[in-house]
Design an enzyme around this catalytic site. Structure first.
Site, PDB file in Angstrom:
ATOM      1  CD  GLU A  38      47.459  30.616  47.247  1.00  0.00           C
ATOM      2  OE1 GLU A  38      48.590  30.827  47.692  1.00  0.00           O
ATOM      3  OE2 GLU A  38      47.119  29.514  46.763  1.00  0.00           O
ATOM      4  CB  THR A  82      51.796  27.892  48.475  1.00  0.00           C
ATOM      5  OG1 THR A  82      50.496  28.327  48.116  1.00  0.00           O
ATOM      6  CG2 THR A  82      52.608  29.096  48.932  1.00  0.00           C
ATOM      7  CG  HIS A 199      43.948  29.022  49.431  1.00  0.00           C
ATOM      8  ND1 HIS A 199      43.179  27.884  49.610  1.00  0.00           N
ATOM      9  CD2 HIS A 199      45.239  28.607  49.410  1.00  0.00           C
ATOM     10  CE1 HIS A 199      43.981  26.837  49.699  1.00  0.00           C
ATOM     11  NE2 HIS A 199      45.237  27.247  49.577  1.00  0.00           N
ATOM     12  CG  ASP A 258      50.341  29.908  44.344  1.00  0.00           C
ATOM     13  OD1 ASP A 258      49.326  30.324  43.736  1.00  0.00           O
ATOM     14  OD2 ASP A 258      50.291  29.381  45.475  1.00  0.00           O
ATOM     15  CG  HIS A 259      48.984  26.658  43.007  1.00  0.00           C
ATOM     16  ND1 HIS A 259      47.643  26.783  43.296  1.00  0.00           N
ATOM     17  CD2 HIS A 259      49.640  26.880  44.171  1.00  0.00           C
ATOM     18  CE1 HIS A 259      47.498  27.043  44.581  1.00  0.00           C
ATOM     19  NE2 HIS A 259      48.691  27.128  45.138  1.00  0.00           N
TER      20      HIS A 259
HETATM   21  C1  GP9 Z   1      49.085  29.024  53.360  1.00  0.00           C
HETATM   22  C2  GP9 Z   1      49.201  29.256  51.916  1.00  0.00           C
HETATM   23  C3  GP9 Z   1      48.433  28.229  51.096  1.00  0.00           C
HETATM   24  O1  GP9 Z   1      50.017  29.574  54.238  1.00  0.00           O
HETATM   25  O2  GP9 Z   1      50.434  29.633  51.468  1.00  0.00           O
HETATM   26  O3  GP9 Z   1      49.175  27.234  50.519  1.00  0.00           O
HETATM   27  P1  GP9 Z   1      48.555  26.248  49.370  1.00  0.00           P
HETATM   28  O4  GP9 Z   1      47.369  25.546  49.983  1.00  0.00           O
HETATM   29  O5  GP9 Z   1      48.122  27.110  48.213  1.00  0.00           O
HETATM   30  O6  GP9 Z   1      49.665  25.344  49.024  1.00  0.00           O
HETATM   31 MN    MN Z   2      48.980  28.422  46.818  1.00  0.00          MN
END
Ligand code: GP9
Ligand code: MN
Length: 432
Positions: A38, A82, A199, A258-259
């Protein structure tokens, strides 16, 4: 309808990149574990804060000769964050220009996604492990349409308050508490772990914190290093388990960020930690920060190493298919195999900006990657090249949008592919 689909098919046929014979099938029959790191950006790799490596374990994987590690791999997400990354990795189509494809189209669209492809061509079982509510990003519906056999969401874990951070189960617990399910999956399997501890706003309790935060005026920037370090430890523990259980030797482990974790505005706070000045930081720098890790770890392979070719999330599916010895040609995919000689190295961002190995193009501005300077007077030849890439980027994004917005995969059924019936999937009381 059908003329749109014909144009898409023409594009994908002409864009297709044949597998590299040296790489085709090198992981054939192996289990596949995909670890979603993440908000993990490439700059963390080998980065030292106050002389201390932030992610020593991931760094060791990055430099292992069992790992194909990509130095120029970019996230390509839009507002779906995500979920856009998941969509690109598993369907090789783009997220939408606005909103999340998972949320907007994921309940009703027809997909030809990796769980279904791996199952139907090679007998794989598939599962997702994620310690957040299954409804987040509409995953409960989307995963059925993707053909995931199992989805272990928060309801499968002990989610008492001290086990959680803002987006769900702490990463160490996610890995640890998933083992009992992982061990019961029919092999070969494809299993995805979506971590959450790293996150925004990067909050973690003292008991799990053993890395000193940075010292900028932005708390989230400071704590980003702390939660990234925690994620690194969680990964190390999971690898130790894989080795102990014996799964390791027969598994290909794919890891990706992911980003971004630090937004463009916050990059100004981060700049000094990267040896840059906030006053000269610009859009070129923001674009370079969209690099995220992409690592394919194949135990015992020994032929890995750091790969310089440019690519992004859209390219993952055909790359993995070819490593597993699966032909990607029957499917509509917008990415190309990163190992192919014909791999397309132009990386499209969702807003139509793009990066090539030599240039970063933002709006009408061309930057030279090697210097970061604006090319103020491009040669005719360069301008022609850039215009051609820009046209391709716009066309590719818009064809992907047409495919998804009009749900055209309903009408495109590859030879030997059975469309997924989501009603056959149920994620309640699995393995109970
Ligand atoms: C929550 C997680 C976060 O289930 O995958 O998603 P994001 O905020 O990074 O798009
Ligand atoms: Mn994410």
């Amino acid at each position: 309808g059908s003329s749109d689909l014909n144009e898409i098919i023409d594009y994908k046929n002409q864009h297709y990149a044949a597998p590299n014979p040296k790489m085709f099938g090198v992981a054939k029959g192996k289990n596949v574990i995909i670890i979603h790191l993440e908000s993990f950006q490439q700059f963390l790799i080998d980065y030292k804060l106050d002389g201390k490596e932030v992610t020593p374990f991931i760094n060791s994987l990055y430099h292992s000769n069992d790992t194909y590690s990509f130095a120029n791999f970019f996230n390509q997400v839009g507002q779906g964050k995500t979920s856009d990354a998941e969509n690109m990795l598993e369907t090789s189509t783009y997220g939408l220009p606005q909103g999340s494809l998972f949320s907007m189209l994921g309940s009703d669209n027809t997909f030809e996604a990796s769980p279904a492809i791996l199952n139907q061509t090679s007998g794989y079982t598939s599962a997702v492990f994620h310690g957040n509510a299954g409804s987040f990003w509409n995953r409960n519906s989307v995963y059925k349409n993707f053909g995931y056999n199992y989805f272990f969401d928060a309801s499968y874990y002990d989610t008492k308050p001290q086990n959680l951070t803002e987006y769900g189960l702490k990463d160490k617990l996610l890995f640890h508490d998933s083992v009992k399910y992982l061990e019961r999956l029919q092999q070969p399997f494809m299993a995805k772990f979506i971590t959450v501890s790293n996150h925004f706003p990067y909050a973690l309790d003292k008991a799990n914190t053993d890395f000193k935060a940075a010292n900028t005026s932005d708390e989230s920037v400071n704590n980003y290093f702390v939660t990234a370090h925690y994620l690194d430890q969680a990964l190390q523990e999971f690898f130790e388990y894989l080795k102990k259980s014996g799964l390791y030797d027969n598994t290909m482990i794919v890891m990706y960020g992911d980003h971004y974790g630090i937004s463009n505005t916050r990059n100004l706070k981060l700049a000094p930690l990267l040896g840059k000045s906030a006053s000269t930081w610009n859009k070129f720098d923001d674009a370079q920060m969209q690099r995220v890790p992409f690592m394919i770890h194949i135990p015992g392979n020994k032929n890995g190493g750091i790969q310089q070719q440019y690519g992004g999330e859209i390219d993952v599916l055909p790359t993995i298919e070819h490593l597993l010895g699966i032909n990607s040609q029957p499917y509509i995919q917008f990415g190309t195999d990163l190992f192919s000689k014909q791999h397309d190295q132009t990386v499209a961002f969702r807003n139509e900006n793009f990066i090539t190995p030599k240039y970063t193009v933002i709006g009408n501005t061309i930057y030279e990657n090697s210097s970061g300077n604006v090319v103020t007077h491009p040669s005719k030849k360069l301008q022609k090249y850039v215009d051609k890439q820009a046209d391709k980027v716009i066309r590719e994004l818009s064809l992907s949008d047409t495919l998804n917005n009009k749900n055209l995969l309903r009408f495109y059924i590859p030879h030997n592919f059975t469309p997924i019936d989501p009603k056959l999937y149920n994620y309640k009381n699995q393995m109970k």
